[in-house]
Motif scaffolding. Structure first.
Motif, PDB file in Angstrom:
ATOM      1  N   ASP A   1      40.944  97.788 -61.323  1.00  0.00           N
ATOM      2  CA  ASP A   1      40.573  96.910 -60.688  1.00  0.00           C
ATOM      3  C   ASP A   1      40.003  97.416 -59.257  1.00  0.00           C
ATOM      4  O   ASP A   1      39.102  96.713 -58.661  1.00  0.00           O
TER       5      ASP A   1
ATOM      6  N   GLN B   1      36.297  97.025 -57.394  1.00  0.00           N
ATOM      7  CA  GLN B   1      36.010  96.359 -56.368  1.00  0.00           C
ATOM      8  C   GLN B   1      35.098  97.223 -55.399  1.00  0.00           C
ATOM      9  O   GLN B   1      34.342  96.652 -54.615  1.00  0.00           O
TER      10      GLN B   1
ATOM     11  N   ASP C   1      31.584  97.299 -56.492  1.00  0.00           N
ATOM     12  CA  ASP C   1      30.893  96.117 -56.225  1.00  0.00           C
ATOM     13  C   ASP C   1      30.342  96.066 -54.657  1.00  0.00           C
ATOM     14  O   ASP C   1      29.261  95.612 -54.464  1.00  0.00           O
ATOM     15  N   GLN C   2      31.484  96.478 -53.911  1.00  0.00           N
ATOM     16  CA  GLN C   2      31.021  96.539 -52.396  1.00  0.00           C
ATOM     17  C   GLN C   2      29.861  97.732 -52.187  1.00  0.00           C
ATOM     18  O   GLN C   2      28.977  97.035 -51.195  1.00  0.00           O
TER      19      GLN C   2
END
Length: 157
Positions: A141, A145, A148-149
């Motif tokens: 996870d 993240q 995605d950033q």
């Protein structure tokens, strides 16, 4: 006068050199054809890339004489080939026999082709499994993240 004498000598020497063509007498045309076939099939030990029919080397001449003698004595083709192989080895044959010593010669190209096909299949199979541009599905996870950033930062630029 000396020039004329030299020309006569030169011409006579050149005609002697061209007279070195082998001529053999055979009892019938079948024997002549066997001689020509065997002479084309046997490799000259000295020339390495000529048969004894085409070679002008002294050893090829000796082999042609021996071949003629054996055919006149009634030897069959296999006896002639066995004699030549016994004296000069498998090298004298353009198409060596299939023996333990010649397995690599006969089956090596097929083996290399088979290995090449296997390698191509393995490499293409690995390429299909690892498709470029897709992230691996087993990201944690936290890694998702961060990814995605990073993607959002690239889009805003």
């Amino acid at each position: 006068m000396i020039r004329h004498v030299l020309w006569v000598i030169l011409l006579s020497v050149s005609t002697l050199a061209s007279a070195a063509i082998d001529t053999y007498e055979f009892k019938d045309n079948a024997t002549r054809e066997r001689f020509q076939s065997l002479a084309a099939e046997l490799r000259c030990p000295k020339c390495q890339n000529q048969n004894i029919a085409d070679s002008n080397s002294p050893i090829a001449e000796d082999l042609r004489n021996e071949l003629h003698r054996m055919l006149e004595e009634g030897a069959d083709d296999q006896q002639v080939i066995d004699f030549m192989v016994g004296r000069y080895g498998e090298f004298v044959l353009y198409r060596p026999r299939v023996t333990e010593q010649t397995y690599l010669l006969w089956y090596g190209p097929a083996g290399l082709l088979l290995i090449g096909v296997v390698v191509v299949l393995l490499v293409s199979g690995k390429r299909k499994k690892a498709e470029p541009g897709k992230p691996k599905a087993n990201l944690s996870d936290v890694e998702k993240q961060k990814l995605d950033q990073l993607l959002k930062q690239e889009q805003t630029k």
